[in-house]
Write a protein that holds these residues in place. Structure first.
Motif, PDB file in Angstrom:
ATOM      1  N   GLN A 199       0.841  -1.213   0.000  1.00 13.23           N
ATOM      2  CA  GLN A 199       0.000   0.000   0.000  1.00 13.23           C
ATOM      3  C   GLN A 199       0.867   1.252   0.000  1.00 13.23           C
ATOM      4  O   GLN A 199       0.618   2.205  -0.731  1.00 13.23           O
ATOM      5  CB  GLN A 199      -0.907   0.009   1.237  1.00 13.23           C
ATOM      6  N   LYS A 200       1.895   1.227   0.844  1.00  6.10           N
ATOM      7  CA  LYS A 200       2.773   2.401   0.950  1.00  6.10           C
ATOM      8  C   LYS A 200       3.561   2.600  -0.348  1.00  6.10           C
ATOM      9  O   LYS A 200       3.729   3.730  -0.812  1.00  6.10           O
ATOM     10  CB  LYS A 200       3.734   2.237   2.129  1.00  6.10           C
ATOM     11  N   ALA A 201       4.008   1.497  -0.920  1.00  2.00           N
ATOM     12  CA  ALA A 201       4.750   1.594  -2.180  1.00  2.00           C
ATOM     13  C   ALA A 201       3.865   2.195  -3.277  1.00  2.00           C
ATOM     14  O   ALA A 201       4.323   3.015  -4.080  1.00  2.00           O
ATOM     15  CB  ALA A 201       5.260   0.217  -2.592  1.00  2.00           C
ATOM     16  N   LEU A 202       2.598   1.800  -3.288  1.00  2.00           N
ATOM     17  CA  LEU A 202       1.648   2.366  -4.258  1.00  2.00           C
ATOM     18  C   LEU A 202       1.464   3.862  -4.001  1.00  2.00           C
ATOM     19  O   LEU A 202       1.517   4.676  -4.932  1.00  2.00           O
ATOM     20  CB  LEU A 202       0.294   1.668  -4.133  1.00  2.00           C
ATOM     21  N   ALA A 203       1.242   4.207  -2.740  1.00  2.00           N
ATOM     22  CA  ALA A 203       1.006   5.605  -2.385  1.00  2.00           C
ATOM     23  C   ALA A 203       2.222   6.475  -2.696  1.00  2.00           C
ATOM     24  O   ALA A 203       2.090   7.639  -3.084  1.00  2.00           O
ATOM     25  CB  ALA A 203       0.650   5.708  -0.897  1.00  2.00           C
ATOM     26  N   ASP A 204       3.405   5.900  -2.535  1.00  2.00           N
ATOM     27  CA  ASP A 204       4.646   6.641  -2.792  1.00  2.00           C
ATOM     28  C   ASP A 204       4.992   6.709  -4.286  1.00  2.00           C
ATOM     29  O   ASP A 204       5.981   7.331  -4.668  1.00  2.00           O
ATOM     30  CB  ASP A 204       5.824   5.975  -2.067  1.00  2.00           C
ATOM     31  N   GLY A 205       4.221   6.010  -5.097  1.00  2.00           N
ATOM     32  CA  GLY A 205       4.516   5.998  -6.530  1.00  2.00           C
ATOM     33  C   GLY A 205       5.653   5.070  -6.903  1.00  2.00           C
ATOM     34  O   GLY A 205       6.200   5.149  -8.006  1.00  2.00           O
ATOM     35  N   ARG A 206       6.011   4.146  -5.982  1.00  2.45           N
ATOM     36  CA  ARG A 206       7.097   3.194  -6.261  1.00  2.45           C
ATOM     37  C   ARG A 206       6.584   1.898  -6.857  1.00  2.45           C
ATOM     38  O   ARG A 206       7.368   1.015  -7.188  1.00  2.45           O
ATOM     39  CB  ARG A 206       7.856   2.871  -4.964  1.00  2.45           C
ATOM     40  N   LEU A 207       5.261   1.769  -6.957  1.00  2.00           N
ATOM     41  CA  LEU A 207       4.680   0.504  -7.412  1.00  2.00           C
ATOM     42  C   LEU A 207       3.466   0.759  -8.300  1.00  2.00           C
ATOM     43  O   LEU A 207       2.652   1.635  -8.016  1.00  2.00           O
ATOM     44  CB  LEU A 207       4.256  -0.340  -6.195  1.00  2.00           C
ATOM     45  N   THR A 208       3.384  -0.021  -9.364  1.00  2.00           N
ATOM     46  CA  THR A 208       2.226   0.002 -10.256  1.00  2.00           C
ATOM     47  C   THR A 208       1.637  -1.403 -10.315  1.00  2.00           C
ATOM     48  O   THR A 208       2.377  -2.379 -10.408  1.00  2.00           O
ATOM     49  CB  THR A 208       2.649   0.425 -11.681  1.00  2.00           C
ATOM     50  N   MET A 209       0.310  -1.475 -10.247  1.00  2.00           N
ATOM     51  CA  MET A 209      -0.360  -2.779 -10.349  1.00  2.00           C
ATOM     52  C   MET A 209      -0.958  -2.948 -11.746  1.00  2.00           C
ATOM     53  O   MET A 209      -1.571  -2.027 -12.284  1.00  2.00           O
ATOM     54  CB  MET A 209      -1.484  -2.886  -9.305  1.00  2.00           C
ATOM     55  N   LEU A 210      -0.774  -4.138 -12.310  1.00  2.00           N
ATOM     56  CA  LEU A 210      -1.320  -4.462 -13.622  1.00  2.00           C
ATOM     57  C   LEU A 210      -2.115  -5.761 -13.532  1.00  2.00           C
ATOM     58  O   LEU A 210      -1.812  -6.623 -12.711  1.00  2.00           O
ATOM     59  CB  LEU A 210      -0.194  -4.650 -14.641  1.00  2.00           C
ATOM     60  N   GLY A 211      -3.124  -5.889 -14.396  1.00  2.00           N
ATOM     61  CA  GLY A 211      -3.882  -7.130 -14.476  1.00  2.00           C
ATOM     62  C   GLY A 211      -3.984  -7.556 -15.927  1.00  2.00           C
ATOM     63  O   GLY A 211      -4.037  -6.710 -16.826  1.00  2.00           O
ATOM     64  N   GLY A 212      -3.987  -8.855 -16.177  1.00  2.00           N
ATOM     65  CA  GLY A 212      -4.085  -9.320 -17.551  1.00  2.00           C
ATOM     66  C   GLY A 212      -4.637 -10.729 -17.640  1.00  2.00           C
ATOM     67  O   GLY A 212      -4.677 -11.471 -16.651  1.00  2.00           O
ATOM     68  N   ILE A 213      -5.093 -11.072 -18.836  1.00  2.00           N
ATOM     69  CA  ILE A 213      -5.592 -12.416 -19.118  1.00  2.00           C
ATOM     70  C   ILE A 213      -4.828 -12.981 -20.314  1.00  2.00           C
ATOM     71  O   ILE A 213      -4.774 -12.358 -21.388  1.00  2.00           O
ATOM     72  CB  ILE A 213      -7.100 -12.401 -19.464  1.00  2.00           C
ATOM     73  N   TYR A 214      -4.236 -14.154 -20.126  1.00  2.00           N
ATOM     74  CA  TYR A 214      -3.534 -14.842 -21.204  1.00  2.00           C
ATOM     75  C   TYR A 214      -4.508 -15.817 -21.872  1.00  2.00           C
ATOM     76  O   TYR A 214      -5.182 -16.592 -21.187  1.00  2.00           O
ATOM     77  CB  TYR A 214      -2.339 -15.605 -20.629  1.00  2.00           C
ATOM     78  N   ASP A 215      -4.564 -15.751 -23.183  1.00  2.00           N
ATOM     79  CA  ASP A 215      -5.442 -16.639 -23.942  1.00  2.00           C
ATOM     80  C   ASP A 215      -4.660 -17.896 -24.328  1.00  2.00           C
ATOM     81  O   ASP A 215      -3.720 -17.820 -25.135  1.00  2.00           O
ATOM     82  CB  ASP A 215      -5.943 -15.911 -25.202  1.00  2.00           C
ATOM     83  N   VAL A 216      -5.045 -19.031 -23.760  1.00  2.00           N
ATOM     84  CA  VAL A 216      -4.274 -20.263 -24.001  1.00  2.00           C
ATOM     85  C   VAL A 216      -4.424 -20.778 -25.434  1.00  2.00           C
ATOM     86  O   VAL A 216      -3.665 -21.639 -25.870  1.00  2.00           O
ATOM     87  CB  VAL A 216      -4.665 -21.386 -23.014  1.00  2.00           C
TER      88      VAL A 216
END
Ligand SMILES: [Zn+2]
Length: 226
Positions: free
Chosen positions: A200-217
């Motif tokens: 949470q702190k890393a996100l708030a500090d701008g040190r972390l970005t979260m990504l989501g994805g779906i791989y099509d098998v």
């Protein structure tokens, strides 16, 4: 006192890890803010047969083995054998910091691993990667009790699917399973952050970005979620 003890243990951990790494760890070279684009381009190379990570494989083994690692992107992915993380993104030794389990679900060991990656290794992005035709998600949708420790998997995914329409859930041609895969990715992203003060702190500090994805098998392509 509790906080002091925790801080001391953390510093000890980071200090020991830093001592294990020399002053010049090999960095993946992926800059903050460029993680998604790098993964998109790597997946494109994978799809087009133009993979290049093997070209510097030996050098990367030598550098990371001698000087230490500094991966940029953490990935929480499914253990499914059709989703070999480094290969589908054309990444090599020292690039990705990967946790895999059946259903790409958050648990304490995954959280601790990513906290280590962010705080000690320089991971600046975390991708939660689901995939189509995920057996763990399908099993959760089916709702049947599973033997042994497998119930841990469905218990972790079930809240993500709780509000979904489950009609035709077992039909691969219906949209529900892919919607379920997406719902699981979004839920696990949320759980990962909500369950970790450090992230949470890393996100708030701008040190972390979260990504989501779906791989099509079936196609090999990755679709990133907004
Ligand atoms: Zn899966």
């Amino acid at each position: 006192m509790k906080i002091h003890l925790r801080s001391a243990l953390f510093l000890l951990l980071v200090g020991s890890l830093a001592a294990c790494s020399a002053a010049q760890p090999r960095t993946s070279g992926i800059k903050p803010g460029e993680a998604r684009q790098e993964l998109v381009e790597g997946n494109q190379r994978f799809l087009e047969g133009g993979m290049r990570s093997h070209a510097w494989h030996d050098e990367s083994i030598m550098q990371t083995g001698t000087f230490g690692q500094s991966p940029s992107i953490g990935v929480l992915s499914c253990a499914d054998s059709r989703v070999p993380t480094e290969i589908i993104f054309d990444q090599g030794v020292g690039d990705l910091f990967v946790v895999r389990n059946a259903g790409n679900f958050r648990n304490d060991s995954a959280t601790g691993t990513f906290e280590y990656g962010v705080e000690a290794l320089g991971v600046h992005s975390i991708l939660v990667l689901g995939h189509t035709k995920c057996g763990a998600v399908k099993a959760t949708l089916a709702g049947e009790p599973l033997p042994g420790h497998m119930s841990v998997i469905t218990a972790a995914i079930q809240p993500a699917l709780a509000k979904m329409d489950r009609t035709a859930a077992s039909d691969d041609e219906s949209p529900e399973p892919i919607a379920a895969d997406e719902a699981n990715v979004r839920w696990q992203m949320k759980q990962l952050i909500e369950g970790s003060e450090l992230l949470q702190k890393a996100l708030a500090d701008g040190r972390l970005t979260m990504l989501g994805g779906i791989y099509d098998v079936e196609t090999g392509g990755v679709r990133f979620l907004d």
